[in-house]
Design a protein around this motif. Structure first.
Motif, mmCIF file in Angstrom:
data_model
loop_
_atom_site.group_PDB
_atom_site.id
_atom_site.type_symbol
_atom_site.label_atom_id
_atom_site.label_comp_id
_atom_site.label_asym_id
_atom_site.label_seq_id
_atom_site.Cartn_x
_atom_site.Cartn_y
_atom_site.Cartn_z
ATOM 1 N N PHE A 132 0.855 -1.183 0.000
ATOM 2 C CA PHE A 132 0.000 0.000 0.000
ATOM 3 C C PHE A 132 0.890 1.233 0.000
ATOM 4 O O PHE A 132 1.223 1.765 1.054
ATOM 5 N N PRO A 133 1.294 1.718 -1.175
ATOM 6 C CA PRO A 133 2.188 2.880 -1.217
ATOM 7 C C PRO A 133 1.617 4.093 -0.504
ATOM 8 O O PRO A 133 2.360 4.909 0.023
ATOM 9 N N SER A 134 0.276 4.227 -0.480
ATOM 10 C CA SER A 134 -0.329 5.418 0.121
ATOM 11 C C SER A 134 -0.142 5.469 1.627
ATOM 12 O O SER A 134 -0.288 6.517 2.230
ATOM 13 N N CYS A 135 0.162 4.333 2.255
ATOM 14 C CA CYS A 135 0.334 4.354 3.710
ATOM 15 C C CYS A 135 1.797 4.218 4.108
ATOM 16 O O CYS A 135 2.115 4.005 5.257
ATOM 17 N N ALA A 136 2.675 4.317 3.135
ATOM 18 C CA ALA A 136 4.103 4.251 3.405
ATOM 19 C C ALA A 136 4.752 5.582 3.056
ATOM 20 O O ALA A 136 4.185 6.380 2.325
ATOM 21 N N PRO A 137 5.965 5.832 3.560
ATOM 22 C CA PRO A 137 6.663 7.048 3.163
ATOM 23 C C PRO A 137 6.911 7.037 1.659
ATOM 24 O O PRO A 137 6.901 5.995 1.027
ATOM 25 N N SER A 138 7.159 8.209 1.097
ATOM 26 C CA SER A 138 7.384 8.273 -0.334
ATOM 27 C C SER A 138 8.649 7.497 -0.674
ATOM 28 O O SER A 138 9.666 7.595 -0.009
ATOM 29 N N GLY A 139 8.584 6.737 -1.722
ATOM 30 C CA GLY A 139 9.701 5.919 -2.154
ATOM 31 C C GLY A 139 9.210 4.923 -3.183
ATOM 32 O O GLY A 139 8.025 4.594 -3.221
ATOM 33 N N ASP A 140 10.136 4.443 -4.007
ATOM 34 C CA ASP A 140 9.714 3.547 -5.073
ATOM 35 C C ASP A 140 10.405 2.200 -5.023
ATOM 36 O O ASP A 140 10.328 1.414 -5.962
ATOM 37 N N LEU A 141 11.086 1.916 -3.901
ATOM 38 C CA LEU A 141 11.779 0.646 -3.767
ATOM 39 C C LEU A 141 10.923 -0.342 -2.984
ATOM 40 O O LEU A 141 10.553 -0.099 -1.841
ATOM 41 N N GLU A 142 10.626 -1.456 -3.615
ATOM 42 C CA GLU A 142 9.828 -2.481 -2.937
ATOM 43 C C GLU A 142 10.727 -3.293 -2.009
ATOM 44 O O GLU A 142 11.870 -3.609 -2.342
ATOM 45 N N VAL A 143 10.203 -3.628 -0.843
ATOM 46 C CA VAL A 143 10.940 -4.443 0.111
ATOM 47 C C VAL A 143 9.982 -5.448 0.737
ATOM 48 O O VAL A 143 8.797 -5.163 0.942
ATOM 49 N N HIS A 144 10.496 -6.644 1.007
ATOM 50 C CA HIS A 144 9.697 -7.723 1.595
ATOM 51 C C HIS A 144 10.302 -8.092 2.945
ATOM 52 O O HIS A 144 11.469 -8.474 3.036
ATOM 53 N N PHE A 145 9.517 -7.927 4.012
ATOM 54 C CA PHE A 145 9.948 -8.311 5.351
ATOM 55 C C PHE A 145 9.335 -9.662 5.715
ATOM 56 O O PHE A 145 8.128 -9.875 5.519
#
Length: 390
Positions: free
Chosen positions: A321-334
Motif C-alpha cells: 500500500f504505497p499510500s500508507c508508506a513514506p514516499s519511495g519507489d523501492l519495494e521491500v519484503h519483510f
C-alpha cells in the motif's frame, strides 16, 4: 520497549494545564493561556496548541476568532506548531453549524472579515509527511515524555481513565488499566461518543459508523473494521500521526490529535482484547520505501516501527500500500519471526476486517532485530525477529 515503554508522569499535569488553558480561552483570558502555552519565542507546551479536548468542540484558534481578538489570533499563528487547518468538532453556534469548520471559516460565518484575512494571509510551513519507517529509538526527552498516547490520555482522561494516574506507573501497565475501565459496565458508551466526536473533523465516514454502534462488541468490532477500510484512508493518516512521534520536540498536527482517541482505542484492543488472538508464526510485510530508509535495515540492528503494522501469514496475501508508506519507489519484503513471547505479537483481525488478506496487525511501538538480508528476484528481502517484552 518501543515508544510506549516509558513513564506516565506528564499526564496529570498536562490534564490540569489543558483544563486551565481552555477555561481561560473561553473567558478571553489570553494572559493565562500564554502562561501555560508559552509564547512564540519561548514555547512551553507547543504540543497543546492544536488540541480540542474531550469537553470542547473548538480549538484555541477558533476560540480566539469567537472573541474576534486579532492580537490573540496573530500570536497563536506565530507558534511554529500552530495548525490553522484545525477543524471544529460537530456542533452548532448561534450563527449556524460549525462542525468541520476551520478558524477562518468560522470567522467568515461570524462576519469577522479582518480576523478571516489575518488567518488567510498567514503562510503555514508545509508539513513533512514522508517520515521514514525505521526508528532507532534515539529520541529527545520531548518525544519520550509527550507521545500521542500520553497526550490523548491527558485530553480525554474523563472518558478513558477518570481516576488519578500514578506518575510512577509504566505506560503499558496504565494501558491495561485503561482497557479495564473502558470494558467495565457501560463505560464504553462514553468512550464511543468521544472517539466519534474527535474523529469527525478528520474522517466523517469513520465517525458516523462508530457513533452508530449500539453494543460494546459492535463498538470494538467497528474500531478494528474502520482501520481496514481503504476507502477512508484512515490508516494512512493515523500511521503518519504515530510516526511523527519521532520528531524532536513532538508537535502533533490538528489531524494527529483528532485521531488520538481512535488510535488509543485501537491500540487498547490490540493489546488487551481477548477476541483478538496473537500470531506466533511468521508473517510477511511488503512496503515501498526510499533508498535512505531501506539502507538502515542492516543485520544486527534493532529498530522500532512506531505505527500500527499490517502483515499477512501468507506471502501471496501481503499487499503493498504505497499510500500508507513514506514516499519511495523501492519495494521491500519483510519476513518476521514472531515465535518469542511478546506483548507486540501481531493480532489476527480477519473476523472484523473489510477484506480477507489473512491480516495480522502489530500494536504501535513494536521493536525488531534485523536477522538477515538478501535479494530475491530483484526485491530486497529482510529477515526480522520480533523482540520480547514479557
Amino acid at each position: 520497549m518501543g515508544i510506549i515503554s516509558s513513564s506516565t508522569r506528564s499526564i496529570e499535569q498536562d490534564r490540569s494545564d489543558i483544563q486551565r488553558m481552555f477555561a481561560a480561552a473561553k473567558l478571553g483570558n489570553w494572559g493565562e493561556v500564554w502562561r501555560i502555552l508559552g509564547t512564540p519565542g519561548r514555547p512551553l507546551k507547543p504540543y497543546l496548541i492544536n488540541l480540542v479536548p474531550e469537553d470542547r468542540r473548538w480549538g484555541l484558534l477558533q476560540q480566539a476568532v469567537w472573541w474576534n481578538n486579532h492580537a490573540a489570533i496573530r500570536t497563536l499563528l506565530q507558534f511554529q506548531a500552530c495548525d490553522k487547518t484545525l477543524k471544529a468538532k460537530d456542533g452548532i453556534s448561534e450563527k449556524g453549524p460549525t462542525g468541520g469548520n476551520t478558524a477562518q471559516q468560522i470567522a467568515d460565518l461570524f462576519g469577522y472579515l479582518e480576523a478571516s484575512k489575518i488567518i488567510q494571509n498567514h503562510i503555514t510551513p508545509e508539513s513533512e509527511e514522508d517520515i521514514e519507517t525505521y526508528y532507532d529509538g534515539n529520541s529527545s526527552i520531548e518525544n519520550e515524555e509527550y507521545g500521542l498516547f500520553r497526550l490523548t490520555l491527558a485530553a480525554y482522561k474523563g472518558a478513558f481513565h477518570p481516576s488519578y494516574v500514578d506518575k510512577t506507573k509504566q505506560l503499558p501497565v496504565l494501558l491495561n488499566d485503561v482497557f479495564k475501565h473502558v470494558n467495565t459496565g457501560k463505560n464504553w458508551i462514553a468512550v464511543r461518543d468521544k472517539v466519534s466526536q474527535s474523529l469527525y473533523p478528520a474522517c466523517k465516514e469513520a465517525s458516523n459508523v462508530v457513533s452508530q454502534c449500539t453494543t460494546k462488541l459492535d463498538f470494538y468490532k467497528m474500531i478494528v473494521n474502520v482501520y481496514t477500510d481503504e476507502t477512508t484512508q484512515l490508516y494512512t493518516y493515523l500511521n503518519t500521526a504515530l510516526r511523527r512521534q519521532r520528531d524532536t520536540g513532538f508537535k502533533p498536527t490538528a489531524n494527529d490529535l483528532a485521531l488520538g482517541p481512535y488510535i488509543l482505542m485501537f491500540h487498547l484492543l490490540l493489546f488487551c482484547w481477548r477476541n483478538l488472538v496473537r500470531e506466533k508464526t511468521k508473517t510477511h510485510r511488503k512496503m515501498k520505501v526510499s533508498a535512505r530508509d531501506l539502507a538502515k535495515y542492516q543485520p544486527g540492528t534493532k529498530f522500532t516501527w512506531l505505527s500500527f503494522v499490517s502483515s499477512s501469514v501468507q506471502q501471496q496475501c501481503a499487499q503493498i500500500f504505497p499510500s500508507c508508506a513514506p514516499s519511495g519507489d523501492l519495494e521491500v519484503h519483510f519476513i518476521i519471526d514472531n515465535s518469542g513471547d511478546s506483548q507486540w505479537q501481531p493480532l489476527n483481525i480477519e473476523d472484523y476486517a473489510c477484506y480477507t488478506e489473512k491480516e495480522r496487525v502489530y500494536p504501535a511501538g513494536a521493536q525488531f532485530l534485523v536477522k538477515g538480508r538478501s535479494t530475491k528476484t530483484g526485491v530486497p528481502t529482510i529477515q526480522l525477529k520480533l523482540l520480547g517484552s514479557e
